[in-house]
Design a protein around this motif. Structure first.
Motif, short mmCIF file in Angstrom:
data_model
loop_
_atom_site.label_atom_id
_atom_site.label_comp_id
_atom_site.label_asym_id
_atom_site.label_seq_id
_atom_site.Cartn_x
_atom_site.Cartn_y
_atom_site.Cartn_z
N PRO A 1 18.08 33.13 136.95
CA PRO A 1 19.26 32.44 137.48
C PRO A 1 20.41 32.37 136.47
CG PRO A 1 17.28 31.05 137.64
CD PRO A 1 16.86 32.33 137.00
N GLN A 2 20.07 32.44 135.18
CA GLN A 2 21.11 32.44 134.15
C GLN A 2 21.34 33.85 133.58
OE1 GLN A 2 19.88 28.82 133.81
NE2 GLN A 2 21.93 28.76 134.70
N GLY A 3 20.99 34.85 134.38
CA GLY A 3 21.00 36.23 133.88
C GLY A 3 22.34 36.69 133.31
N GLU A 31 24.89 34.85 132.30
CA GLU A 31 25.25 34.11 131.09
C GLU A 31 24.49 34.66 129.89
OE1 GLU A 31 24.80 32.84 134.09
OE2 GLU A 31 25.24 30.71 134.17
N LYS A 32 23.21 34.93 130.10
CA LYS A 32 22.41 35.46 128.98
C LYS A 32 22.93 36.83 128.54
CE LYS A 32 18.25 32.79 129.86
NZ LYS A 32 16.88 32.76 130.38
N ALA A 33 23.35 37.63 129.52
CA ALA A 33 23.89 38.95 129.16
C ALA A 33 25.18 38.79 128.35
CB ALA A 33 24.14 39.78 130.43
N VAL A 34 26.03 37.85 128.75
CA VAL A 34 27.28 37.62 128.01
C VAL A 34 26.96 37.09 126.61
CG1 VAL A 34 29.36 36.16 127.93
CG2 VAL A 34 28.75 37.36 130.04
N GLU A 35 25.96 36.23 126.53
CA GLU A 35 25.59 35.70 125.21
C GLU A 35 24.92 36.75 124.33
OE1 GLU A 35 24.81 31.08 125.22
OE2 GLU A 35 23.55 32.09 126.72
N ALA A 36 24.45 37.84 124.96
CA ALA A 36 23.84 38.92 124.17
C ALA A 36 24.85 40.02 123.85
CB ALA A 36 22.65 39.51 124.93
N GLY A 37 26.11 39.88 124.35
CA GLY A 37 27.11 40.88 123.96
C GLY A 37 27.94 41.47 125.09
N GLN A 47 34.43 30.69 145.92
CA GLN A 47 33.28 29.98 145.31
C GLN A 47 32.86 30.66 144.02
OE1 GLN A 47 30.53 30.28 148.56
NE2 GLN A 47 30.77 28.13 149.14
N CYS A 48 32.74 31.98 144.07
CA CYS A 48 32.29 32.71 142.88
C CYS A 48 33.30 32.54 141.74
CB CYS A 48 32.11 34.20 143.18
SG CYS A 48 30.66 34.55 144.17
N ARG A 49 34.59 32.50 142.10
CA ARG A 49 35.60 32.35 141.05
C ARG A 49 35.38 31.05 140.29
NH1 ARG A 49 40.68 30.25 139.52
NH2 ARG A 49 42.21 31.82 138.89
N GLY A 50 35.24 29.94 141.04
CA GLY A 50 35.04 28.64 140.41
C GLY A 50 33.72 28.59 139.66
N CYS A 51 32.70 29.17 140.30
CA CYS A 51 31.37 29.15 139.72
C CYS A 51 31.34 29.92 138.40
CB CYS A 51 30.40 29.76 140.72
SG CYS A 51 28.74 30.00 140.13
N LEU A 52 31.95 31.10 138.41
CA LEU A 52 31.94 31.92 137.18
C LEU A 52 32.73 31.25 136.07
CD1 LEU A 52 32.46 35.56 138.50
CD2 LEU A 52 30.43 34.60 137.37
N ASP A 53 33.85 30.64 136.46
CA ASP A 53 34.68 29.96 135.46
C ASP A 53 33.85 28.90 134.74
OD1 ASP A 53 36.99 28.25 134.41
OD2 ASP A 53 37.99 30.02 135.25
N LEU A 54 33.15 28.08 135.55
CA LEU A 54 32.30 27.03 134.96
C LEU A 54 31.17 27.61 134.13
CD1 LEU A 54 31.94 24.43 137.85
CD2 LEU A 54 33.12 24.13 135.65
N ARG A 55 30.54 28.64 134.69
CA ARG A 55 29.40 29.23 133.98
C ARG A 55 29.83 29.79 132.61
NH1 ARG A 55 24.69 31.40 137.09
NH2 ARG A 55 24.79 30.52 139.17
N MET A 56 31.00 30.42 132.58
CA MET A 56 31.45 30.99 131.31
C MET A 56 31.85 29.87 130.33
SD MET A 56 30.86 34.12 131.33
CE MET A 56 29.46 33.95 132.44
#
Ligand code: 5AD
Ligand code: SF4
Ligand code: FES
Length: 365
Positions: A286-288, A290-296, A328-337
């Motif tokens: 579920p955090q895939g 975010e984890k990818a962004v945190e890995a580079g 929804q995805c826009r808001g969701c991604l903004d928060l997730r990032m």
């Protein structure tokens, strides 16, 4: 004998180093990812770029053994998004502040199709007053077609090599002349030559795939000096031949670990490229993303495809966000990032720094 920490300090890696990095787990894998994150933040800052994705059509002349859209899969209802709907997606991209769009589709090479893409690219450019950047991901085409699309205004192209190892490539594709490894390689060369910011990538955790194959893939990206890479875990699809091998591939956790290790290692090798946090990572975790962004990784492709078509673009099962509205995805991604200390850059093309620098070098040479 070199320690893991010694390897992380290097700026160049040999095959053995790469294998150790890819094979790392636990505290070592954590160190690898932290190092990759530090390199990314130092090179590209904490910026994440968006590409609003339009899945234009699931009609495909190919029969890749892993893909839900393969032409032999008769369960898929084939569709094509209309021109008006594509322009609706472009307007939505503008409204949402997505500076860039990606048009992806099954592979077709007939003239009606290639001309349509040319027209759509021009119209999106006109509609947005050239403010929207365009990435195409429409498979293997002739050099003339690639040039036509480039001249129409597309400036990035994504064509995954799927595996850079010829014999593995041949195991995951039918043995016929529609699926030819050498031609796919030649297409990547044409894209580079045409002047696109060229991206490629592979699936991670395929049947028959070894660590040596993945090392070969990393060296391939580097040798081609590509501007972008999109890689993600292989997800077995029940209506494809590779489903039969699902018990023989690494577990979900292992495929996720390998994917993140690939991203992190590649970020160390190629600090300035654009790298996608694939939606497929979110199917495994579920955090895939975010984890990818945190890995580079530094690019995310939120879906803009009109709702009624999405269930028919299931390249792999359990795709994330299929039922979610673009807003929804826009808001969701903004928060997730934000939750991981990253910032989405709106209204920007988000070009590959690797590409911009290389063009500048070539221009002044
Ligand atoms: N699992 C994960 N990725 C897949 N792709 C195709 N089928 C699958 C699958 N079963 C990827 C390929 C292709 C991209 C559009 O989707 O890498 O290039
Ligand atoms: Fe077609 Fe691409 Fe799927 Fe292969 S991976 S069957 S080319 S949509
Ligand atoms: Fe689509 Fe979270 S990104 S709902």
């Amino acid at each position: 004998m070199k320690t893991f920490d010694d390897i992380l300090e290097q700026s160049r890696f040999d095959r053995d180093d790469l294998k150790r990095l890819l094979d790392s787990r636990g505290a070592e894998a954590e160190k690898l990812r932290q190092r990759a994150l530090a390199v990314k933040l130092g090179t590209l800052d904490n910026h994440v770029h968006l590409r609003g994705l339009v899945e234009l059509s699931n009609i495909c002349r190919k029969d890749c053994l892993y893909c839900g859209l393969r032409r032999s899969n008769t369960k898929v209802v084939r569709y094509t998004v209309s021109d008006e709907e594509v322009m609706g997606c472009a307007r939505l991209a503008l409204e949402l502040g997505y500076g860039s769009m990606a048009i992806q589709c099954g592979e077709r090479s007939d003239r009606a199709f290639t001309e349509r893409i040319t027209r759509l690219v021009r119209e999106i450019k006109r509609l947005s007053d050239n403010s929207i950047g365009i990435t195409l991901s429409c498979g293997e085409q002739s050099e003339e077609v690639y040039r036509e699309w480039f001249e129409a205004g597309a400036h990035r192209y994504l064509l995954r090599i799927e595996s850079s190892d010829k014999s593995l490539y041949e195991k995951i594709h039918p043995q016929d002349d529609v699926h030819d490894f050498e031609r796919r390689l030649a297409c990547i060369d044409s894209l580079l030559k045409t002047g696109y910011q060229t991206g490629t990538g592979v699936m991670v955790g395929l049947p028959f795939q070894t660590l040596d194959h993945l090392v070969h893939d990393l060296l391939f990206f580097q040798e081609k000096d590509v501007a972008m890479v999109g890689l993600g875990p292989f997800l077995p699809h029940p209506d494809t031949p590779l489903w039969a091998y699902r018990e023989q591939i690494p577990s979900d956790e292992e495929r996720m670990r390998l994917t993140l290790n690939m991203i992190a290692t590649l970020r160390l090798m190629m600090p300035e490229i654009n790298m996608v946090a694939a939606t497929a990572t979110q199917t495994l975790d579920p955090q895939g993303r975010e984890k990818a962004v945190e890995a580079g990784a530094n690019v995310i492709m939120p879906n803009l495809t009109p709702q009624q078509y999405r269930e028919e673009y299931l390249i792999y099962p359990d795709k994330a966000c299929v039922g979610d509205k673009p807003e929804q995805c826009r808001g969701c991604l903004d928060l997730r990032m934000k939750s991981i200390g990253h910032e989405i850059l709106y209204n920007a093309w988000g070009d590959s720094v690797a590409f911009t620098k290389r063009s500048a070098r070539q221009g002044s040479a």
